[in-house]
Design an enzyme around this catalytic site. Structure first.
Site, PDB file in Angstrom:
ATOM      1  N   ASP A 170       0.898  -1.165  -0.151  1.00 42.19           N
ATOM      2  CA  ASP A 170       0.181  -0.266  -0.418  1.00 42.19           C
ATOM      3  C   ASP A 170       0.882   1.049   0.242  1.00 42.19           C
ATOM      4  OD1 ASP A 170      -1.454  -1.700   0.334  1.00 42.19           O
ATOM      5  OD2 ASP A 170      -2.856  -1.499   1.985  1.00 42.19           O
ATOM      6  N   GLU A 174       3.875   2.028  -1.270  1.00 41.65           N
ATOM      7  CA  GLU A 174       4.013   1.900  -2.758  1.00 41.65           C
ATOM      8  C   GLU A 174       3.150   2.870  -3.824  1.00 41.65           C
ATOM      9  OE1 GLU A 174       6.960   2.427  -3.799  1.00 41.65           O
ATOM     10  OE2 GLU A 174       6.860   2.645  -6.086  1.00 41.65           O
ATOM     11  N   TYR A 175       1.539   2.040  -3.681  1.00 34.04           N
ATOM     12  CA  TYR A 175       0.640   2.339  -3.924  1.00 34.04           C
ATOM     13  C   TYR A 175       0.846   4.630  -3.992  1.00 34.04           C
ATOM     14  CZ  TYR A 175      -4.255   3.164  -5.651  1.00 34.04           C
ATOM     15  OH  TYR A 175      -4.602   3.480  -6.124  1.00 34.04           O
ATOM     16  N   ASP A 176       0.288   4.227  -2.889  1.00 35.74           N
ATOM     17  CA  ASP A 176       0.299   5.669  -2.136  1.00 35.74           C
ATOM     18  C   ASP A 176       1.368   7.002  -2.634  1.00 35.74           C
ATOM     19  OD1 ASP A 176      -1.887   4.818  -0.613  1.00 35.74           O
ATOM     20  OD2 ASP A 176      -0.493   4.562   1.183  1.00 35.74           O
ATOM     21  N   SER A 235     -35.298  -7.693 -14.826  1.00 37.29           N
ATOM     22  CA  SER A 235     -35.093  -8.358 -13.657  1.00 37.29           C
ATOM     23  C   SER A 235     -35.402 -10.484 -13.193  1.00 37.29           C
ATOM     24  CB  SER A 235     -36.330  -7.740 -12.252  1.00 37.29           C
ATOM     25  OG  SER A 235     -37.768  -8.104 -12.990  1.00 37.29           O
ATOM     26  N   LEU A 236     -35.232 -10.954 -12.380  1.00 39.55           N
ATOM     27  CA  LEU A 236     -35.120 -11.712 -12.680  1.00 39.55           C
ATOM     28  C   LEU A 236     -36.509 -13.012 -12.435  1.00 39.55           C
ATOM     29  CD1 LEU A 236     -31.139 -12.641 -11.475  1.00 39.55           C
ATOM     30  CD2 LEU A 236     -32.549 -12.915 -13.998  1.00 39.55           C
ATOM     31  N   GLU A 260     -24.012 -18.026 -10.539  1.00 36.21           N
ATOM     32  CA  GLU A 260     -23.575 -17.364  -9.477  1.00 36.21           C
ATOM     33  C   GLU A 260     -23.819 -16.452  -8.316  1.00 36.21           C
ATOM     34  OE1 GLU A 260     -22.507 -13.107 -11.291  1.00 36.21           O
ATOM     35  OE2 GLU A 260     -23.263 -14.980 -13.211  1.00 36.21           O
ATOM     36  N   LYS A 299     -26.355 -14.160  -6.053  1.00 36.06           N
ATOM     37  CA  LYS A 299     -27.227 -12.770  -6.484  1.00 36.06           C
ATOM     38  C   LYS A 299     -26.910 -11.768  -4.764  1.00 36.06           C
ATOM     39  CE  LYS A 299     -31.299 -11.204  -7.720  1.00 36.06           C
ATOM     40  NZ  LYS A 299     -30.963 -10.115  -7.307  1.00 36.06           N
ATOM     41  N   ASP A 328     -26.952  -9.048  -2.294  1.00 37.72           N
ATOM     42  CA  ASP A 328     -27.647  -8.197  -1.962  1.00 37.72           C
ATOM     43  C   ASP A 328     -27.729  -6.370  -1.825  1.00 37.72           C
ATOM     44  OD1 ASP A 328     -30.169  -7.612  -1.274  1.00 37.72           O
ATOM     45  OD2 ASP A 328     -30.341  -8.262   1.099  1.00 37.72           O
ATOM     46  N   GLU A 340     -23.773  -5.377  -9.748  1.00 40.11           N
ATOM     47  CA  GLU A 340     -24.639  -5.032  -9.168  1.00 40.11           C
ATOM     48  C   GLU A 340     -23.622  -3.824  -7.426  1.00 40.11           C
ATOM     49  OE1 GLU A 340     -27.333  -6.511  -8.654  1.00 40.11           O
ATOM     50  OE2 GLU A 340     -28.043  -6.368  -7.142  1.00 40.11           O
ATOM     51  N   TYR A 373     -21.715  -8.536 -14.244  1.00 45.53           N
ATOM     52  CA  TYR A 373     -22.493  -9.681 -14.356  1.00 45.53           C
ATOM     53  C   TYR A 373     -23.319  -9.658 -15.636  1.00 45.53           C
ATOM     54  CZ  TYR A 373     -27.185  -7.206 -13.106  1.00 45.53           C
ATOM     55  OH  TYR A 373     -28.210  -6.280 -12.423  1.00 45.53           O
ATOM     56  N   LYS A 394     -28.112 -19.432 -15.193  1.00 45.59           N
ATOM     57  CA  LYS A 394     -27.941 -18.672 -16.501  1.00 45.59           C
ATOM     58  C   LYS A 394     -27.403 -19.622 -17.556  1.00 45.59           C
ATOM     59  CE  LYS A 394     -27.160 -14.221 -15.471  1.00 45.59           C
ATOM     60  NZ  LYS A 394     -26.364 -12.703 -15.582  1.00 45.59           N
ATOM     61  N   LYS A 443     -33.890 -18.286  -4.541  1.00 38.29           N
ATOM     62  CA  LYS A 443     -33.445 -17.793  -3.047  1.00 38.29           C
ATOM     63  C   LYS A 443     -32.939 -18.717  -1.836  1.00 38.29           C
ATOM     64  CE  LYS A 443     -34.647 -13.678  -4.659  1.00 38.29           C
ATOM     65  NZ  LYS A 443     -35.135 -12.971  -4.159  1.00 38.29           N
ATOM     66  N   CYS A 477     -30.981 -12.100  40.736  1.00 35.99           N
ATOM     67  CA  CYS A 477     -30.095 -13.377  40.083  1.00 35.99           C
ATOM     68  C   CYS A 477     -31.490 -13.964  40.080  1.00 35.99           C
ATOM     69  CB  CYS A 477     -29.232 -13.609  40.782  1.00 35.99           C
ATOM     70  SG  CYS A 477     -28.679 -15.640  39.772  1.00 35.99           S
ATOM     71  N   CYS A 484     -30.729 -17.438  42.087  1.00 32.30           N
ATOM     72  CA  CYS A 484     -30.048 -17.351  43.616  1.00 32.30           C
ATOM     73  C   CYS A 484     -30.337 -16.363  44.168  1.00 32.30           C
ATOM     74  CB  CYS A 484     -28.583 -18.074  43.122  1.00 32.30           C
ATOM     75  SG  CYS A 484     -27.278 -15.973  43.329  1.00 32.30           S
ATOM     76  N   CYS A 515     -24.916 -11.170  38.239  1.00 34.63           N
ATOM     77  CA  CYS A 515     -25.108 -12.109  39.750  1.00 34.63           C
ATOM     78  C   CYS A 515     -24.023 -11.777  40.321  1.00 34.63           C
ATOM     79  CB  CYS A 515     -25.706 -12.909  39.272  1.00 34.63           C
ATOM     80  SG  CYS A 515     -25.461 -13.903  40.532  1.00 34.63           S
ATOM     81  N   CYS A 551     -23.682 -19.186  43.454  1.00 40.15           N
ATOM     82  CA  CYS A 551     -24.976 -18.960  42.439  1.00 40.15           C
ATOM     83  C   CYS A 551     -25.098 -20.619  41.924  1.00 40.15           C
ATOM     84  CB  CYS A 551     -25.183 -17.777  41.395  1.00 40.15           C
ATOM     85  SG  CYS A 551     -26.466 -18.266  39.690  1.00 40.15           S
TER      86      CYS A 551
HETATM   87  O1  I6G Z   1     -30.472  -8.754 -10.662  1.00 39.77           O
HETATM   88  C1  I6G Z   1     -30.058  -9.127 -10.752  1.00 39.77           C
HETATM   89  C2  I6G Z   1     -28.968  -9.923 -10.314  1.00 39.77           C
HETATM   90  C3  I6G Z   1     -27.402 -10.837 -10.596  1.00 39.77           C
HETATM   91  C4  I6G Z   1     -29.982 -10.232 -12.795  1.00 39.77           C
HETATM   92  C5  I6G Z   1     -28.327 -10.833 -12.368  1.00 39.77           C
HETATM   93  C6  I6G Z   1     -27.915 -11.428 -11.933  1.00 39.77           C
HETATM   94  O2  I6G Z   1     -27.060 -11.481 -12.593  1.00 39.77           O
HETATM   95  C7  I6G Z   1     -26.123 -12.415 -11.781  1.00 39.77           C
HETATM   96  N1  I6G Z   1     -28.290 -11.042 -14.525  1.00 39.77           N
HETATM   97  C8  I6G Z   1     -29.687 -10.970 -14.949  1.00 39.77           C
HETATM   98  C9  I6G Z   1     -29.691 -11.098 -16.256  1.00 39.77           C
HETATM   99  C10 I6G Z   1     -30.307  -9.720 -14.399  1.00 39.77           C
HETATM  100  N2  I6G Z   1     -30.826  -9.608 -13.717  1.00 39.77           N
HETATM  101  C11 I6G Z   1     -31.732  -9.261 -15.452  1.00 39.77           C
END
Ligand code: I6G
Length: 670
Positions: A31, A33-35, A80-81, A111, A113, A115, A171, A223, A288, A312, A406, A409, A424, A430
């Site tokens: 780190d 050297e990077y800095d 969405s999925l 892979e 998912k 959050d 994400e 992704y 997928k 999920k 307590c 006891c 206690c 006790c």
């Molecule tokens: O919302 C998502 C999270 C992760 C995704 C997704 C994903 O792939 C790891 N892949 C696709 C094709 C879509 N939503 C539409």
């Protein structure tokens, strides 16, 4: 070389460092050297502002807060999925795909998912020009200034063959450690903590002032590719992820390719076990179809592709009724309130009890018997009550009064550590503390007395045969045979196990004594430093504090324990009863060759737990790391090792099997 060239060369160097650090997880330089290089570039850019360009790695935080976010239309829309809530739904997804494609089995890219929240990032001629949130999938918000502040997202793509245009999707998330730290800061500043890393990530990305976003620990995994011009893409999902990685974008290291749904489900199970240890929150796994031609043949529904599904994990939070609050007394006398719940299925198991931590937590939640509460269970950790649904509070619910004596006891209780712990004052008077300390003494990692389970210990204390741990070694056959549920064979087994436990080791013995704050690691450190119990008993607080990992509070607890006459008498009686341990050779304090060496442990060891191996190595001055990098000195490889064992080979790092580890841990003959 002129100044412009020098600046450009420095930028390329820093971009390369970033790529190795963030994308390959394998830093090229320390780190410091990077800095140094980074500061050098900054100072040149300050001196020659005419050479400043927006894709310089120094140009991350814009200085103008926005008044609002512009809208961005996604083309194609960000889908969405679809979700699968259990294995059956995941199998149904696979069946539909096999039928449509007329195949016996299908290859999937799998892979985690994450959050977090989905974003789209546009690169033109390799330069980051725009970034947007998903929004409703058709229109999102322009968060370019904020996305630029995320260090692991390149402002310029890498390589010689750059696409004329590339829209990457992925994400943005907040790592667990960063989330915990951020919440500590929020609380210290009197601000409301974020409910979870997802909310924290979303809140951080939707800041009008990019300086605030820059101060938040955000990260991203890519992704998918939305649009591309000017390069030819491979015909598989996994190949495309490899392209993204080569262009300098982070791709989740857990990504894999598997054949068929059974392998998808095994992957899900594996990730479920890894989940609690991953540095980021995940809520499922995405399967997928790997072949892009097959994806195209399957097509999309209006909002989600037909070729992908998010499987999920079972929900980790549920609501249920709090039926009672019981207060348990632990080994050191700490009073812990336990929520007795109407049984509820959370995170894959039925929960009846959850911890309420302490009196302050009950007060903070204002949780009352009869309330509908939110129960959280993550991984294998103890479930906890995290909130109250106030709209469902019964009219007659009364605030909970924490006991002032307590519950076992009747001794007075004292509030310690800034009002967090209620203890206690009864000590071994006790029964609860007595039972807990005996259960600890006989437990596997302490004296390891087989056949003395919790119920048996409670029975032996209740009938008065054991008052302190030294009484264990005075138990007689006739006494045991008079007990309920005790056959001659069990009694013989217990007495044999007690006899066998007499031969122990100093670290185990110290740990078994249940000295407050002395776990296995500290016991090992004490044993290897002092080598005998007299040394520890007579050590000053200063001397104790000079040891690694022993702070002032722990040192005081150890010294206090050895100043109590009744504790010294118990130790004396144990030794008189025949408990003994081999003398530890006064080996060099820390083996000089292990001092500062970095170890990674992977897989299961047969003769010691991973935590024991870790503690023993640390006691010899070694450091333990969770990931293999060029800084690792040894990788200890047990049964069923993970990918770390392979990485060790790739990086040419010395691998040790269990025998090799034992040799290192064995006292040297010197
Ligand atoms: O919302 C998502 C999270 C992760 C995704 C997704 C994903 O792939 C790891 N892949 C696709 C094709 C879509 N939503 C539409």
């Amino acid at each position: 070389m002129d100044t412009a060239e020098q600046i450009e060369q420095l930028r390329d160097q820093i971009r390369d460092y970033n790529y190795h650090y963030y994308v390959l997880d394998d830093p090229l330089v320390p780190d410091a050297e990077y800095d140094r290089q980074f500061r050098h570039l900054l100072s040149l850019e300050q001196q020659y502002p005419e050479y400043l360009t927006p894709d310089s790695p120094t140009c991350r935080v814009g200085d103008k807060p926005l008044s609002h976010f512009e809208s961005v239309r996604h083309q194609p829309p960000m889908l969405s999925l679809a979700n699968a809530m259990d294995d059956e739904e995941a199998r149904a997804f696979d069946k539909r795909i096999r039928q449509k494609l007329e195949l016996i089995t299908v290859e999937y890219n799998v892979e985690p998912k994450l959050d977090g929240l989905a974003v789209s990032i546009l690169y033109e001629k390799g330069r980051l020009v725009r970034a947007a949130t998903r929004g409703d999938g058709t229109v999102g918000e322009d968060v370019t200034q904020n996305i630029r502040t995320i260090d692991s997202i390149p402002l310029r793509l890498r390589g010689d063959e750059l696409p004329a245009m590339l829209e990457v999707r992925g994400e943005v998330y907040m790592p667990k450690a960063g989330f915990d730290e951020l919440n500590k800061k929020q609380q210290a500043a009197g601000k409301k903590p974020f409910a979870n890393p997802r909310n924290a990530a979303a809140g951080s990305l939707r800041q009008l002032d990019p300086k605030i976003t820059a101060s938040r620990p955000l990260d991203m995994f890519s992704y998918a590719i939305g649009r591309v011009e000017g390069i030819k893409l491979p015909g598989t999902q996994s190949g495309r992820l490899a392209v993204l990685k080569n262009l300098g974008l982070r791709v989740c290291p857990e990504v894999d390719v598997v054949m068929g749904i059974d392998a998808c489900l095994s992957y899900m199970e594996l990730l479920g076990r890894k989940r609690a240890h991953l540095p980021y929150e995940i809520d499922g796994v995405v399967y997928k179809v790997n072949d892009i031609a097959q994806q195209e043949a399957l097509g999309n529904l209006s909002r989600a592709p037909r070729w992908a599904i998010a499987h999920k994990f079972p929900p980790q939070e549920e609501m249920t009724i709090l039926e009672a609050i019981d207060v348990q007394v632990g080994r050191t006398g700490a009073l812990t309130p336990v929520a007795r719940l109407k049984p509820v299925f959370v995170g894959g198991v039925t929960i009846n009890n959850a911890t309420l931590h302490n009196a302050a937590e009950i007060k903070r939640l204002d949780v009352r018997v009869g309330d509908t509460v939110i129960v959280h269970r993550a991984g294998d950790v103890i479930p906890k009550v995290t909130g109250v649904v106030l709209s469902r509070r019964p009219e007659n619910a009364v605030p909970y009064e924490f006991p002032e004596v307590c519950p076992v006891c009747g001794s007075d209780v004292a509030v310690e550590e800034g009002g967090i712990i209620t203890r206690c004052s009864g000590g071994l008077f006790c029964d609860a503390q007595r039972k807990q300390s005996i259960k600890h003494f006989v437990s596997k990692n302490a004296m390891d007395i087989d056949g003395m389970g919790d119920k048996r210990v409670e029975q032996l204390v209740d009938v008065g045969l054991i008052r302190d741990v030294s009484d264990i070694y005075r138990l007689q056959m006739e006494q045991l045979l008079k007990l309920e549920r005790m056959a001659e064979k069990s009694a013989t087994n217990i007495l044999n196990a007690i006899e066998k436990s007499k031969q122990t080791t100093l670290p185990r013995f110290l740990y078994a004594l249940g000295i407050p704050q002395v776990g296995e690691a500290t016991a090992l450190i004490l044993a290897s430093h002092f080598t005998d119990i007299d040394g520890i008993r007579s050590a000053s607080i200063e001397e104790l504090q000079s040891l690694d990992d022993v702070g002032p509070v722990v040192a005081l607890d150890i010294a206090t324990f050895f100043r109590q006459t009744h504790n010294l008498e118990v130790i004396e009686r144990l030794i008189m009863a025949g408990v003994y341990w081999p003398t530890i050779e006064k080996r060099m304090q820390h083996e000089p060759e292990l001092m500062g060496k970095v170890f990674v442990i992977t897989g299961t060891l047969s003769e010691m737990s991973r935590s024991e191996a870790k503690a023993r190595l640390q006691a010899l001055g070694a450091k333990i790391s969770s990931s293999v990098s060029s800084k690792t000195d040894y990788v200890v490889v047990g049964e069923n090792p993970g990918s770390k064992a392979v990485k060790a080979i790739e990086l040419g790092i010395e691998r040790l099997d269990e025998e090799g580890l034992k040799q290192i841990l064995r006292p040297s003959s010197a």
